[in-house]
Design an enzyme around this catalytic site. Sequence first.
Site, short mmCIF file in Angstrom:
data_model
loop_
_atom_site.label_atom_id
_atom_site.label_comp_id
_atom_site.label_asym_id
_atom_site.label_seq_id
_atom_site.Cartn_x
_atom_site.Cartn_y
_atom_site.Cartn_z
N ASP A 27 29.86 78.61 74.97
CA ASP A 27 31.31 78.83 75.06
C ASP A 27 32.06 77.49 75.10
OD1 ASP A 27 33.61 80.75 75.78
OD2 ASP A 27 33.66 79.30 77.44
N GLU A 31 28.69 87.28 83.03
CA GLU A 31 28.10 88.46 82.38
C GLU A 31 26.70 88.69 82.93
OE1 GLU A 31 29.56 90.15 79.78
OE2 GLU A 31 31.33 88.86 79.84
N LYS A 91 34.87 75.77 72.43
CA LYS A 91 36.19 75.24 72.83
C LYS A 91 36.34 73.77 72.43
CE LYS A 91 36.59 78.65 76.48
NZ LYS A 91 36.21 78.98 77.86
N THR A 123 46.18 78.69 80.65
CA THR A 123 46.71 77.35 80.94
C THR A 123 47.07 76.69 79.61
OG1 THR A 123 45.32 77.18 82.90
CG2 THR A 123 46.19 75.13 82.01
#
Length: 366
Positions: free
Chosen positions: A221, A210, A225, A157
């Site tokens: 994570d 995971e 970002k 995106t």
Amino acid sequence: MLRIWLVGFGTVGRWVAEALYAQTDQLVSRYGREVTVVGIGNARDGFVYHPDGLDLGSVLAAAAGGRPITGQPGARVWPTAIEGLRATEADLLVEVTGSPPADGEPGLTHMREALRRGIPVVTSNKWPVALHGVELAGLARSRGVAFRAESTVMSGTPVLSTLTEGLAGTVPVALRGLLNATVNQILSPMAEGTSYQDALAAAQRAGLAERDPAADVDGHDSVAKLMILSALVFGRQLRRDQVARQGITGVTGRQARDAAATGGRVRHVAALAFAGPDGAGTVTARVRPEALPADDPLARIDGVTNALVFEASPVGQIVIAGPGAGPQLAGQGVLADIIATARYPARKSLAKNGAGNRPLFGVTRS
Ligand SMILES: NC(=O)c1ccc[n+]([C@@H]2O[C@H](COP(=O)([O-])OP(=O)(O)OC[C@H]3O[C@@H](n4cnc5c(N)ncnc54)[C@H](OP(=O)(O)O)[C@@H]3O)[C@@H](O)[C@H]2O)c1
């Protein structure tokens, strides 16, 4: 001709190689630029290079068959990617290795090597950009070349290009987002009574989470970002310890159901704001679960989806939402960055071939 080094030949690297292989003619007819991969590197086999271009079909077949990717006719080989990069030439580095949060290596060294030589970089590799995004973007700017990292945030995106190019000239003020689609997929069924453990197990069975889900569910994570958005959109480098982090493992079914009872949702929200304009002043950066009211645009985002609410002056609020997990999305973001780089060749090569500011494709006026 755009000559590419492709460093990292795992899921994303192979997806990109397959796309370039399949779309060779289309890239010429639609974008006016022939693209050839001259160097490929991985950790196991090292770096293979042919100045006229590697046969991607042959390299992909070797990788699929578990054979070394370096056994290509007429090609030269180095034991490591960085040695190969230092010894050879290209017009673009596509860096898609995996790099740990501790130091962003080996990706950081690969990117610095290219940018210092005035070679643009496209990457999907989060931690080098999270930890050193301002430095890398500044290095690229000082050499007059592109540094693009679309796939590092919200995968396919197009959020970084929208915020930095589509909204060029605006003053970024603040943003809030759901930056990890796996986490959003886990939280979504909890609104209807599914427990955290059952929702996580379902995401693992679907191949989304995971076996060790810590990077997603503990929020690391999303922290990466948020740091990337800070560096590339606001121009402000954050350290990891400047982002307050709380994962979703403590979210209870009751909290999720209570929020849903009034039309709201519990969502894992990453938020970034600065006291001054353009990333100046005190920073507020955090990732945490929040109970959002029904009229919050982020409360309406369900499943394997990312979303971002961005505030900029003078446009106000922009909402971007889209799919955000899976190698084909990351690969697509890398491909879009490659095409964007191919459209605007480096200043260095313009000077060398004497083309001035004349575009190499599209409409030229005489
Ligand atoms: N997969 C996704 O959905 C996705 C989405 C967004 C972003 N990303 C990011 O994109 C990057 C690539 O992801 P991936 O899924 O393709 O990872 P992957 O399948 O683990 O592949 C990583 C590749 O990097 C290579 N590598 C590791 N160390 C190296 C070194 N020192 N020199 C040269 N190559 C080296 C590995 O070599 P070997 O093959 O020899 O092990 C492998 O080919 C990662 O940073 C990831 O976080 C991935």
